[in-house]
Scaffold this motif. Structure first.
Motif, PDB file in Angstrom:
ATOM      1  N   TYR A  45       4.145   9.672   8.832  1.00 50.26           N
ATOM      2  CA  TYR A  45       3.793   8.363   8.397  1.00 50.26           C
ATOM      3  C   TYR A  45       5.213   7.400   8.438  1.00 50.26           C
ATOM      4  CZ  TYR A  45      -0.094  11.031   6.654  1.00 50.26           C
ATOM      5  OH  TYR A  45      -1.238  12.065   6.479  1.00 50.26           O
ATOM      6  N   PRO A  46       5.607   6.959   9.447  1.00 48.64           N
ATOM      7  CA  PRO A  46       6.794   6.281   9.361  1.00 48.64           C
ATOM      8  C   PRO A  46       6.825   4.936   8.947  1.00 48.64           C
ATOM      9  CG  PRO A  46       6.101   6.422  11.702  1.00 48.64           C
ATOM     10  CD  PRO A  46       5.324   7.454  10.746  1.00 48.64           C
ATOM     11  N   ASN A  47       7.797   4.334   8.169  1.00 46.93           N
ATOM     12  CA  ASN A  47       7.590   2.926   7.698  1.00 46.93           C
ATOM     13  C   ASN A  47       6.451   2.748   6.574  1.00 46.93           C
ATOM     14  OD1 ASN A  47       9.316   2.087   9.605  1.00 46.93           O
ATOM     15  ND2 ASN A  47       7.936   1.821  10.981  1.00 46.93           N
ATOM     16  N   GLN A  48       5.837   3.949   6.224  1.00 50.56           N
ATOM     17  CA  GLN A  48       4.777   3.930   4.956  1.00 50.56           C
ATOM     18  C   GLN A  48       5.615   4.490   3.651  1.00 50.56           C
ATOM     19  OE1 GLN A  48       1.287   3.632   4.850  1.00 50.56           O
ATOM     20  NE2 GLN A  48       1.868   3.579   2.680  1.00 50.56           N
ATOM     21  N   LYS A  49       5.199   3.590   2.728  1.00 51.62           N
ATOM     22  CA  LYS A  49       5.833   4.087   1.366  1.00 51.62           C
ATOM     23  C   LYS A  49       4.954   5.266   0.940  1.00 51.62           C
ATOM     24  CE  LYS A  49       7.805  -0.350  -0.071  1.00 51.62           C
ATOM     25  NZ  LYS A  49       8.120  -1.507  -1.143  1.00 51.62           N
TER      26      LYS A  49
ATOM     27  N   ILE B  43       8.556  22.011  -3.989  1.00 49.56           N
ATOM     28  CA  ILE B  43       8.050  21.874  -2.610  1.00 49.56           C
ATOM     29  C   ILE B  43       8.214  20.353  -2.317  1.00 49.56           C
ATOM     30  CG2 ILE B  43       6.490  23.767  -2.445  1.00 49.56           C
ATOM     31  CD1 ILE B  43       4.863  20.537  -2.645  1.00 49.56           C
ATOM     32  N   GLU B  44       8.485  19.456  -3.343  1.00 51.71           N
ATOM     33  CA  GLU B  44       8.551  18.146  -3.270  1.00 51.71           C
ATOM     34  C   GLU B  44       9.294  17.352  -2.147  1.00 51.71           C
ATOM     35  OE1 GLU B  44      11.022  19.319  -6.385  1.00 51.71           O
ATOM     36  OE2 GLU B  44       8.878  19.558  -6.120  1.00 51.71           O
ATOM     37  N   LEU B  45      10.564  18.008  -2.036  1.00 47.14           N
ATOM     38  CA  LEU B  45      11.238  17.330  -1.062  1.00 47.14           C
ATOM     39  C   LEU B  45      11.294  17.441   0.343  1.00 47.14           C
ATOM     40  CD1 LEU B  45      14.748  18.693  -3.109  1.00 47.14           C
ATOM     41  CD2 LEU B  45      13.751  16.365  -2.915  1.00 47.14           C
ATOM     42  N   SER B  46      10.924  18.965   0.835  1.00 47.73           N
ATOM     43  CA  SER B  46      10.672  19.086   2.312  1.00 47.73           C
ATOM     44  C   SER B  46       9.169  18.372   2.534  1.00 47.73           C
ATOM     45  CB  SER B  46      10.811  20.391   2.689  1.00 47.73           C
ATOM     46  OG  SER B  46       9.882  21.307   1.672  1.00 47.73           O
ATOM     47  N   PHE B  47       8.327  18.567   1.330  1.00 47.13           N
ATOM     48  CA  PHE B  47       7.022  17.696   1.679  1.00 47.13           C
ATOM     49  C   PHE B  47       7.123  16.298   2.140  1.00 47.13           C
ATOM     50  CE2 PHE B  47       3.202  15.849  -0.467  1.00 47.13           C
ATOM     51  CZ  PHE B  47       2.411  16.328   0.384  1.00 47.13           C
ATOM     52  N   ALA B  48       7.950  15.656   1.291  1.00 50.30           N
ATOM     53  CA  ALA B  48       8.249  14.305   1.410  1.00 50.30           C
ATOM     54  C   ALA B  48       8.892  14.001   2.679  1.00 50.30           C
ATOM     55  CB  ALA B  48       8.810  13.560   0.099  1.00 50.30           C
ATOM     56  N   LYS B  49       9.851  14.729   2.965  1.00 46.32           N
ATOM     57  CA  LYS B  49      10.617  14.390   4.250  1.00 46.32           C
ATOM     58  C   LYS B  49       9.542  14.520   5.273  1.00 46.32           C
ATOM     59  CE  LYS B  49      14.617  15.859   6.894  1.00 46.32           C
ATOM     60  NZ  LYS B  49      14.003  16.334   8.367  1.00 46.32           N
ATOM     61  N   LYS B  50       8.803  15.641   5.582  1.00 44.95           N
ATOM     62  CA  LYS B  50       7.745  15.730   6.496  1.00 44.95           C
ATOM     63  C   LYS B  50       6.876  14.738   6.298  1.00 44.95           C
ATOM     64  CE  LYS B  50       7.368  18.463   9.183  1.00 44.95           C
ATOM     65  NZ  LYS B  50       8.012  18.731  10.398  1.00 44.95           N
ATOM     66  N   LEU B  51       6.239  14.204   5.479  1.00 39.57           N
ATOM     67  CA  LEU B  51       5.381  13.005   5.309  1.00 39.57           C
ATOM     68  C   LEU B  51       5.974  11.827   5.959  1.00 39.57           C
ATOM     69  CD1 LEU B  51       3.648  13.397   1.710  1.00 39.57           C
ATOM     70  CD2 LEU B  51       2.668  13.937   3.899  1.00 39.57           C
ATOM     71  N   GLN B  52       7.341  11.397   5.794  1.00 41.40           N
ATOM     72  CA  GLN B  52       7.989  10.378   6.253  1.00 41.40           C
ATOM     73  C   GLN B  52       7.739  10.674   7.982  1.00 41.40           C
ATOM     74  OE1 GLN B  52      12.059   9.863   4.323  1.00 41.40           O
ATOM     75  NE2 GLN B  52      11.010   8.391   3.480  1.00 41.40           N
ATOM     76  N   GLU B  53       8.203  11.569   8.477  1.00 42.09           N
ATOM     77  CA  GLU B  53       8.056  11.916   9.873  1.00 42.09           C
ATOM     78  C   GLU B  53       6.644  11.665  10.218  1.00 42.09           C
ATOM     79  OE1 GLU B  53       9.349  15.681  10.478  1.00 42.09           O
ATOM     80  OE2 GLU B  53      11.222  15.373   9.547  1.00 42.09           O
TER      81      GLU B  53
ATOM     82  N   SER C 113       0.851  -1.402  -0.114  1.00 41.94           N
ATOM     83  CA  SER C 113       0.052  -0.063  -0.030  1.00 41.94           C
ATOM     84  C   SER C 113       0.670   1.224  -0.175  1.00 41.94           C
ATOM     85  CB  SER C 113      -0.869   0.089   1.405  1.00 41.94           C
ATOM     86  OG  SER C 113      -1.680   1.172   1.325  1.00 41.94           O
ATOM     87  N   VAL C 114       0.494   1.892  -0.997  1.00 40.91           N
ATOM     88  CA  VAL C 114       1.376   3.433  -1.231  1.00 40.91           C
ATOM     89  C   VAL C 114       0.810   4.592  -1.046  1.00 40.91           C
ATOM     90  CG1 VAL C 114       3.328   4.430  -2.291  1.00 40.91           C
ATOM     91  CG2 VAL C 114       2.944   1.886  -2.578  1.00 40.91           C
ATOM     92  N   LYS C 115       0.900   5.393  -0.244  1.00 40.20           N
ATOM     93  CA  LYS C 115       0.014   6.743  -0.078  1.00 40.20           C
ATOM     94  C   LYS C 115       0.656   7.669  -1.313  1.00 40.20           C
ATOM     95  CE  LYS C 115      -0.970   7.130   4.799  1.00 40.20           C
ATOM     96  NZ  LYS C 115      -2.476   7.483   4.433  1.00 40.20           N
ATOM     97  N   VAL C 116      -0.457   8.156  -2.095  1.00 42.84           N
ATOM     98  CA  VAL C 116       0.152   8.956  -3.160  1.00 42.84           C
ATOM     99  C   VAL C 116      -0.528  10.360  -3.106  1.00 42.84           C
ATOM    100  CG1 VAL C 116      -2.033   8.117  -4.799  1.00 42.84           C
ATOM    101  CG2 VAL C 116       0.099   9.144  -5.692  1.00 42.84           C
ATOM    102  N   PHE C 117       0.177  11.426  -3.354  1.00 39.19           N
ATOM    103  CA  PHE C 117       0.000  12.654  -3.329  1.00 39.19           C
ATOM    104  C   PHE C 117      -0.090  13.350  -4.712  1.00 39.19           C
ATOM    105  CE2 PHE C 117       1.242  11.192   0.701  1.00 39.19           C
ATOM    106  CZ  PHE C 117       0.206  11.514   1.480  1.00 39.19           C
ATOM    107  N   TYR C 118      -1.021  14.196  -5.224  1.00 36.73           N
ATOM    108  CA  TYR C 118      -0.854  15.008  -6.292  1.00 36.73           C
ATOM    109  C   TYR C 118      -0.365  16.383  -5.957  1.00 36.73           C
ATOM    110  CZ  TYR C 118      -1.677  17.852 -10.489  1.00 36.73           C
ATOM    111  OH  TYR C 118      -1.851  18.550 -11.367  1.00 36.73           O
ATOM    112  N   LEU C 119       0.638  16.983  -6.907  1.00 34.61           N
ATOM    113  CA  LEU C 119       1.202  18.110  -6.827  1.00 34.61           C
ATOM    114  C   LEU C 119       0.979  19.096  -7.970  1.00 34.61           C
ATOM    115  CD1 LEU C 119       4.670  17.353  -5.136  1.00 34.61           C
ATOM    116  CD2 LEU C 119       2.564  17.558  -3.992  1.00 34.61           C
ATOM    117  N   GLY C 120       0.119  19.807  -8.018  1.00 36.52           N
ATOM    118  CA  GLY C 120      -0.008  20.915  -9.372  1.00 36.52           C
ATOM    119  C   GLY C 120      -0.260  22.187  -8.976  1.00 36.52           C
ATOM    120  N   GLY C 121      -0.172  22.998 -10.240  1.00 38.45           N
ATOM    121  CA  GLY C 121      -0.175  24.337 -10.181  1.00 38.45           C
ATOM    122  C   GLY C 121       0.389  24.832 -11.339  1.00 38.45           C
ATOM    123  N   GLN C 122       1.033  26.249 -10.947  1.00 36.92           N
ATOM    124  CA  GLN C 122       1.844  26.995 -11.930  1.00 36.92           C
ATOM    125  C   GLN C 122       3.306  26.931 -11.370  1.00 36.92           C
ATOM    126  OE1 GLN C 122      -0.916  30.820 -11.447  1.00 36.92           O
ATOM    127  NE2 GLN C 122       1.114  31.239 -12.345  1.00 36.92           N
ATOM    128  N   SER C 123       4.126  27.929 -11.569  1.00 36.86           N
ATOM    129  CA  SER C 123       5.455  27.928 -11.438  1.00 36.86           C
ATOM    130  C   SER C 123       5.771  27.999  -9.898  1.00 36.86           C
ATOM    131  CB  SER C 123       6.318  29.443 -12.058  1.00 36.86           C
ATOM    132  OG  SER C 123       5.569  30.366 -11.442  1.00 36.86           O
TER     133      SER C 123
END
Length: 297
Positions: free
Chosen positions: A113-117, A101-111, A23-33
């Motif tokens: 949701y530990p052990n979650q893909k 924003i993807e890098l810090s967003f992902a790092k915070k998500l790992q914190e 099971s993998v949590k998926v998040f969509y990132l969208g918008g402009q610049s």
């Protein structure tokens, strides 16, 4: 209504017959610049300048309206380089010297949701609007009609279709079930050039967010939007003449939608040019998006 039927052809594979799945949590990132990202990789701290374990990204190739290559991409481990200048031909990614924003967003998500893909699906393009009349480099209006009929909404659909077509995103031989878990949206500046367009922003935003939810087949999928801001770095003062009207529409959206939240810290960010935050801003924005999303649970 044009193109809504496209939603039913997404290959959301049923995995019930598989003996083992991830099971993998998926998040969509969208918008402009400011979703594309204008942060510089050289400014990243070591905690973000790395290849992330158990986090993958499918970054759809961003392109202007009317082309046929929008939304092409591949799944890959998350690293820097998915900012301004990124491209993909569907076989290989061309990383850039920028991040969003993807890098810090992902790092915070790992914190959180530990052990979650975790998986990120990203499709954004600078200068795009959600009102056809506000279009500079592309628009998200699903009713758009042009020579080919292709626009940013189509490329979003193509990105999601291509992302879900791969049932083993990490290549470990185990089927991956992508569980839609949130929408992150950073956009609105290109809908602020005129009062007429800005006053329509609430209706356009509400329609588009519900269409994106429909694409992931979750009617109440949480949405977090970033409130647009202004650098005031213009000879006339403000860069976005009717930005306050778009801001008001964004606030109205989160007030009326119980599964939506807004990040307001953007008003404090510094800029690298009249339009884009500096590297520090993108890092903070990713953290704030993840924290706001968690509060919507």
């Amino acid at each position: 209504m044009k193109k809504l039927f496209i939603l039913i052809v997404f290959p959301f594979t049923l995995f019930a017959q598989s003996k083992k799945v991830d099971s993998v949590k998926v998040f969509y990132l969208g918008g402009q610049s400011n979703m594309d990202g204008y942060g510089y990789n050289k400014d990243l701290p070591k905690s973000l300048s790395k290849e992330f374990k158990d986090i993958w990204i499918f970054h759809g190739n961003p392109t202007k309206d009317e082309r046929t290559d929008g939304g092409k991409g591949i799944w890959s481990p998350l690293t820097s380089g998915h900012g301004r200048g990124f491209s993909s031909d569907g076989k290989e990614n061309k990383l850039s010297d920028r991040f969003g924003i993807e890098l810090s967003f992902a790092k915070k998500l790992q914190e959180l949701y530990p052990n979650q893909k975790i998986a990120l699906i990203k499709y954004s393009r600078g200068g795009t609007s959600i009102d056809t009349l506000g279009n500079r480099t592309g628009n998200w209006d699903h009713n758009f009609r042009g020579k080919t009929g292709k626009n940013q909404y189509d490329y979003f659909l193509e990105t999601v279709k291509n992302a879900y077509a791969q049932t083993d995103i990490d290549g470990d031989g185990i089927r991956d079930v992508l569980v839609p878990s949130g929408i992150i949206w950073m956009q609105g500046e290109s809908d602020a050039p005129s009062e007429e367009i800005a006053l329509r922003y609430y209706d356009h935003l509400s329609t588009l967010m519900n269409l994106i939810r429909a694409a992931f087949r979750v009617d109440d999928l949480p949405v977090v939007i970033g409130k647009i801001s202004d650098s005031w770095n213009n000879k006339q003062g403000k860069v976005w003449k009717y930005g306050e009207l778009v801001q008001a529409a964004q606030e109205k959206f989160v007030l009326k939608d119980k599964k939506a939240a807004i990040v307001r810290e953007t008003r404090y960010y510094k800029y690298s040019d009249p339009y884009h935050y500096n590297s520090e801003g993108y890092i903070d924005l990713g953290n704030k998006f993840a924290e706001a999303l968690e509060r919507l649970k």
